[in-house]
Design an enzyme around this catalytic site. Structure first.
Site, PDB file in Angstrom:
ATOM      1  CB  SER A 178      -4.407  -5.715   4.821  1.00  0.00           C
ATOM      2  OG  SER A 178      -3.881  -4.864   4.753  1.00  0.00           O
ATOM      3  CE  LYS A 231     -14.123  -7.044   3.925  1.00  0.00           C
ATOM      4  NZ  LYS A 231     -12.948  -6.743   2.749  1.00  0.00           N
ATOM      5  NE  ARG A 266      -2.898  -7.605  -4.540  1.00  0.00           N
ATOM      6  CZ  ARG A 266      -4.294  -7.896  -3.549  1.00  0.00           C
ATOM      7  NH1 ARG A 266      -3.510  -8.484  -2.251  1.00  0.00           N
ATOM      8  NH2 ARG A 266      -5.502  -8.050  -3.627  1.00  0.00           N
ATOM      9  CG  HIS A 301      -1.284  -1.254   1.453  1.00  0.00           C
ATOM     10  ND1 HIS A 301      -1.978  -1.762   2.449  1.00  0.00           N
ATOM     11  CD2 HIS A 301      -2.878  -1.417   0.853  1.00  0.00           C
ATOM     12  CE1 HIS A 301      -2.819  -2.260   2.260  1.00  0.00           C
ATOM     13  NE2 HIS A 301      -3.505  -2.433   1.116  1.00  0.00           N
TER      14      HIS A 301
END
Length: 162
Positions: A127, A41, A90, A17
């Site tokens: 993460s 979440k 990614r 990040h």
């Protein structure tokens, strides 16, 4: 003034990040880091803790502003007159999802999305993966800024005691 936003949950912020934010900070006059709130979440860190960690590790750039937002990212952009979203990619699997989001965001508001290829060093990094490895005692210190790693180790120790 050229402005962009780097959105995410950042629970916690990783070196991947930080690499994207740093690169955006070189391209834009102001980079807003938007900690997006997802009520469904349960994060390891509170939104406020995430924002503070991000401020600590981006302070050197001088042109990064850290805020939180609950709702549509395009509304965050409209409220602040931000014309661009910067997202790291990614892998091809990221592209499929992010392209749909970029097209939706553009259709809703005209906001453009710029995709930045992730540094290959961080191409596997998320993460969630960092939290999982750390929870099992793995060394993730090389994947996180030092203050974030310290906070993660501390938080996981607190959870084990509880």
């Amino acid at each position: 003034m050229r402005r962009a936003v780097c959105p995410g949950s950042f629970d916690p912020i990783t070196n991947g990040h930080l690499d994207i934010i740093a690169r955006a900070a070189r391209l834009y006059d102001v980079v807003h880091v938007a900690v997006m709130i997802n009520a469904s979440k349960q994060g390891l860190f509170t939104v406020e803790e995430r924002m503070e960690l991000i401020r600590r590790v981006t302070g050197e750039y001088g042109n990064v502003e850290v805020e939180s937002h609950h709702g549509l990212l395009v509304d965050f952009c409209k409220e602040r007159e931000i014309p661009a979203i910067v997202k790291g990619l990614r892998a091809v699997s990221d592209f499929d999802y992010e392209l749909q989001m970029a097209q939706m965001n553009n259709g809703l508001s005209g906001v453009e999305t710029l995709f930045v290829p992730t540094n290959p060093t961080y191409s596997f990094l998320s993460s969630s993966l960092v939290k999982e490895v750390a929870a099992w005692g793995g060394d993730v210190s090389h994947l996180l800024p030092a203050p974030v790693h310290e906070a993660l180790v501390e938080r996981l120790a607190e959870r084990r005691k509880a």
